[in-house]
Design an enzyme around this catalytic site. Structure first.
Site, PDB file in Angstrom:
ATOM      1  N   CYS A  68     -18.250  -0.112   0.796  1.00  0.00           N
ATOM      2  CA  CYS A  68     -18.767   0.007  -0.534  1.00  0.00           C
ATOM      3  C   CYS A  68     -17.656  -0.433  -1.558  1.00  0.00           C
ATOM      4  O   CYS A  68     -17.769  -0.852  -2.438  1.00  0.00           O
ATOM      5  CB  CYS A  68     -18.827   1.628  -0.982  1.00  0.00           C
ATOM      6  N   CYS A  99       9.202  22.328  -9.689  1.00  0.00           N
ATOM      7  CA  CYS A  99      10.055  22.508 -11.206  1.00  0.00           C
ATOM      8  C   CYS A  99       9.723  24.235 -11.523  1.00  0.00           C
ATOM      9  O   CYS A  99      10.599  24.682 -11.801  1.00  0.00           O
ATOM     10  CB  CYS A  99       9.457  21.570 -12.160  1.00  0.00           C
TER      11      CYS A  99
END
Lengths: 150, 280, 108
Positions: B100, B241
């Site tokens: 596609c 983090c």
């Protein structure tokens, strides 16, 4: 790496510090030292200095991926060439890192790769020449443990 | 007379008290395969920052040089796999991506992400777009957020926008999500009670132990982190983090991280997309 | 694991010219040092342990690789190209799998 052990301290006045932390967990080691491997490689022969150029960073931003390059000044002709360059690291759990093998078709005795360094230590390159002689270079690489991770 | 000497105990982990060392971003210029990449821009009006810098500018010379050449850049090992994957049939519909799409269809896409998806009623990230295609069009299994295939594909698609300026939409239905992301950015969390802003806004350029703090931009994700020895998504980075602050992290793909990704992307408006970037 | 190698070789060279070759292959290079977080057992070593470059079936360069080489191993080296021909690059995994790719070069 053991994330739990990492202490996270932020001071607003933190200046640059190259840290070498020796508190590493017990590694699976084969017991050989860098010197052992070098002796095996050279058979105990004398090693001269001056023809090997070993490029390593002064400070490795991360010990997981440290770029190194090594080159030996040699014409690489049939009667005068570099056979191999062995690279060892004297502070890793196992000292052997990589051995580059050349042929006269190599053109130049030079190679680059990226290596793992567990902590601040020396990286040593020993070259074996076609006339049976050996050359070496040794660089210290500082390996820091960063402040922040994830 | 005996003089007692006290010897100082030298600790290995140390905090140095003294003048604030603002190392700042360096002045290096990033050119990849002949293309100039914008790594700093004046911040737009209303931005909490004066000047916006890419994380590339805070890294050592050796790390920086890994990103300047598509053969030196270790991320391309995964992109090679993604290129093959793009042409590989996967799923019950018997299709490959290539059936596609041409990869050039995705030029510019990375600059707009996350973007609003009306049907879902929320913003979607590249991972979500890929999985939507996989499940709806290919009838294939969705990929996990950090699966090697997903990382390779988001890197390959992101690469198509490299050099183009980040330009996310924070208006209309996106405004609520950007606001949520902003709130998360400035809220202290965890045992260490810190927010993103404290490191990345108030202290970027300074050293945190041996790390050179950046502004925490996301223009280069997925990033090849030397520490990970591989690619990783922005959500993985956010999660790590948060863990470092000893907070319970949100999960990759969560609404919180989607909002945060949107807000952080908006803080980097004008920077070039650098995907796949190389950082420590 | 999917390991499609990535190799950069110039398409053309002069006879006797020394060219630089860059190679990269995706591989975790599991060192054998890491521990499984849940069980505490060591994750067994699994690395690419040998890389060889051949030109027209003759060996040009090889590397004996140990676990201290980083993941997604990168090797850069040189070759003095005598004539037109084909480079073949071979990576060998601890488990015996071989990955390889070829590149042609034209020498004027």
């Amino acid at each position: 790496m053991n994330m739990d052990r990492r202490q996270f301290v932020l001071t607003s006045a933190a200046a640059f510090a190259a840290l070498s932390v020796n508190a590493v967990p017990a590694f699976a080691a084969n017991g050989a030292t860098a010197d052992d491997r070098i002796k095996e490689f050279t058979g105990g022969a004398e090693i001269a200095e001056g023809r090997v150029t070993l490029n390593t960073p002064e400070i490795a931003e991360n010990g997981n991926t440290v770029p190194i390059s090594v080159e030996v000044d040699s014409p690489m002709t049939d009667d005068n060439y570099v056979q191999s360059i062995m690279v060892v690291a004297d502070g890793n759990p196992n000292p052997e890192v990589v051995t580059f093998n050349f042929t006269t078709m190599s053109g130049v005795a030079a190679a680059k790769t990226r290596i793992r360094l567990a902590k601040t230590q020396n990286v040593i390159a020993v070259a074996k020449l076609s006339d049976g002689s050996f050359q070496m270079a040794k660089n210290e690489v500082k390996v820091t443990i960063g402040g922040c991770g994830g | 007379m005996k003089i007692l000497r006290r010897s100082a105990i030298v600790a290995l982990s140390v905090s140095m008290v003294g003048a604030v060392a603002f190392a700042g971003p360096d002045d290096d210029k990033l050119v990849i395969e002949g293309e100039t990449i914008v790594t700093d821009v004046k911040a737009p009006a209303g931005s909490p920052l004066d000047h916006i810098y890419s994380g590339w500018r805070f890294r050592s010379d050796e790390t920086q040089s890994l990103q300047t050449d598509d053969f030196e850049n270790p991320a391309f090992a995964a992109i090679e796999n993604a290129i093959a994957q793009f042409d590989t049939v996967d799923g019950k519909a018997g299709k490959s991506c290539a059936d596609c799409h041409s990869i050039t269809d995705f030029e510019g896409l990375r600059t707009q992400l996350p973007r609003w998806n009306e049907e879902l009623g929320k913003p979607e990230t590249l991972e979500m777009i890929i999985n939507r295609s996989r499940t709806e069009h290919m009838q294939a299994e969705p990929w996990k957020w950090e699966a090697p295939e997903m990382l390779g594909m988001t890197a390959y698609i992101g690469l198509q926008s490299r050099g183009q300026p980040v330009d996310v939409d924070t208006e209309g239905p996106m405004a609520e999500w950007a606001a949520k992301g902003k709130e998360l950015y400035y809220t202290r969390v965890g045992q260490l009670n810190m927010s993103c802003a404290q490191c990345h806004e108030a202290n970027y350029g300074k050293m945190i132990r041996a790390d050179h703090l950046s502004q925490g931009q996301v223009n280069g994700f997925p990033v090849y982190r030397l520490k990970w020895g591989g690619l990783g998504s922005s959500h993985r980075r956010f999660k790590g983090c948060m863990r470092n602050i000893r907070a319970e992290p949100y999960q990759p793909g969560s609404d919180e991280f989607i909002a945060l990704e949107l807000y952080v992307a908006s803080r980097g408006e004008g920077l070039s997309v650098e995907t796949p970037s190389v950082r420590n | 694991m999917a390991s499609k190698p990535r190799v950069k070789v110039p398409k053309q060279a002069a006879a006797g010219e020394v060219i630089t070759i860059k190679t990269l292959i995706s591989h975790t290079m599991e060192s054998g040092q890491r521990k499984d977080r849940k069980t505490g057992d060591l994750i067994p070593r699994k690395i690419i342990n040998k890389f060889t470059c051949y030109f027209n079936d003759q060996e040009v360069f090889s590397a004996d690789i140990d676990p201290a080489v980083s993941s997604n191993p990168y090797m850069e080296f040189s070759c003095k190209v005598p004539e037109s021909g084909t480079f073949r690059f071979v990576w060998i995994d601890d488990d015996g799998s071989e990955y390889s790719t070829e590149k042609k070069i034209t020498v004027q």
